[in-house]
Design an enzyme around this catalytic site. Structure first.
Site, PDB file in Angstrom:
ATOM      1  N   GLU A  86     -40.918 -64.589 -43.398  1.00 20.65           N
ATOM      2  CA  GLU A  86     -40.702 -65.808 -44.179  1.00 20.65           C
ATOM      3  C   GLU A  86     -42.017 -66.414 -44.659  1.00 20.65           C
ATOM      4  O   GLU A  86     -42.132 -66.844 -45.805  1.00 20.65           O
ATOM      5  CB  GLU A  86     -39.968 -66.873 -43.352  1.00 20.65           C
ATOM      6  CG  GLU A  86     -38.618 -66.465 -42.824  1.00 20.65           C
ATOM      7  CD  GLU A  86     -38.687 -65.937 -41.401  1.00 20.65           C
ATOM      8  OE1 GLU A  86     -39.515 -65.040 -41.123  1.00 20.65           O
ATOM      9  OE2 GLU A  86     -37.905 -66.405 -40.564  1.00 20.65           O
TER      10      GLU A  86
ATOM     11  N   HIS B 102     -45.128 -63.748 -40.131  1.00 20.68           N
ATOM     12  CA  HIS B 102     -43.683 -63.533 -40.142  1.00 20.68           C
ATOM     13  C   HIS B 102     -43.257 -63.274 -41.584  1.00 20.68           C
ATOM     14  O   HIS B 102     -43.924 -63.696 -42.532  1.00 20.68           O
ATOM     15  CB  HIS B 102     -42.951 -64.773 -39.629  1.00 20.68           C
ATOM     16  CG  HIS B 102     -43.084 -64.997 -38.161  1.00 20.68           C
ATOM     17  ND1 HIS B 102     -42.160 -65.706 -37.451  1.00 20.68           N
ATOM     18  CD2 HIS B 102     -44.030 -64.616 -37.273  1.00 20.68           C
ATOM     19  CE1 HIS B 102     -42.520 -65.759 -36.178  1.00 20.68           C
ATOM     20  NE2 HIS B 102     -43.667 -65.102 -36.054  1.00 20.68           N
TER      21      HIS B 102
ATOM     22  N   CYS C  74     -37.465 -68.968 -37.105  1.00 17.64           N
ATOM     23  CA  CYS C  74     -37.976 -69.576 -35.868  1.00 17.64           C
ATOM     24  C   CYS C  74     -38.480 -70.994 -36.164  1.00 17.64           C
ATOM     25  O   CYS C  74     -38.411 -71.472 -37.289  1.00 17.64           O
ATOM     26  CB  CYS C  74     -39.122 -68.723 -35.311  1.00 17.64           C
ATOM     27  SG  CYS C  74     -40.615 -68.767 -36.328  1.00 17.64           S
TER      28      CYS C  74
ATOM     29  N   CYS D 230     -41.358 -70.954 -38.899  1.00 19.62           N
ATOM     30  CA  CYS D 230     -40.860 -70.671 -40.243  1.00 19.62           C
ATOM     31  C   CYS D 230     -39.942 -71.786 -40.743  1.00 19.62           C
ATOM     32  O   CYS D 230     -39.985 -72.145 -41.922  1.00 19.62           O
ATOM     33  CB  CYS D 230     -40.163 -69.318 -40.265  1.00 19.62           C
ATOM     34  SG  CYS D 230     -41.314 -67.957 -39.938  1.00 19.62           S
TER      35      CYS D 230
END
Length: 170
Positions: free
Chosen positions: A60, A58, A88, A91
């Site tokens: 992040e 992801h 999410c 993260c």
């Protein structure tokens, strides 16, 4: 928060949006992130989960990893994370564990957001670290980027299905 803080938030969010466009260019969900330390961008990331077939890639997570390498520390206590979509659960956990004190995001994620929408893992009193969350910075631009991506993806899948039907392969 001072008035010019909002201007800085928009400047850094625009850079996160540039990262999201990198994901879009490789047919990934367009999410981008930057980590800022005392006014300097020390970590950048964009979503590569599909192209690299890795569930932790992801935006992040990539920005956090780059920032940790830059600082030579897992503690990112004087940093601000800018991300185009609400983080999410994974993260948000990484944000808590890396001690990031401020998270700024653009679009809300009603189905998976863990920084205020479904729940707020960044502000759980049971954790030894919490983050201040600022949401809605460049919201419309971040949201439209995602909406357009998914609309185009649905249209592409529909066209592929029609082509299969017309060619007798389905």
């Amino acid at each position: 928060m001072k008035v010019d803080d909002n201007l800085n938030h928009e400047v850094y969010m625009k850079i996160a949006i540039e990262e999201a466009h990198k994901a879009l260019a490789i047919d990934e969900v367009p999410i981008g992130a930057v980590l800022v330390h005392h006014g300097e961008i020390i970590g950048r990331g964009f979503n590569t989960r599909e192209s690299e077939q890795n569930p932790i890639h992801h935006a992040e997570m990539k920005a956090i990893q780059a920032a940790s390498e830059h600082l030579g520390s897992w503690r990112l206590e004087e940093c601000t994370l800018y991300v185009t979509l609400e983080p999410c659960v994974m993260c948000s956990g990484a944000i808590v564990m890396s001690r990031i004190p401020i998270v700024v995001y653009g679009a809300h994620d009603e189905k998976g957001g863990c920084s205020g929408s479904l729940m707020n893992l960044l502000n759980q009193p049971e954790f030894n670290h919490r983050a201040t969350v600022i949401s809605g910075i460049c919201h419309e631009e971040c949201s439209n980027l995602l909406k357009d991506f998914f609309r185009n993806l649905r249209q592409k899948k529909l066209l592929e299905k029609r082509n299969k039907l017309n060619s007798g392969l389905f």
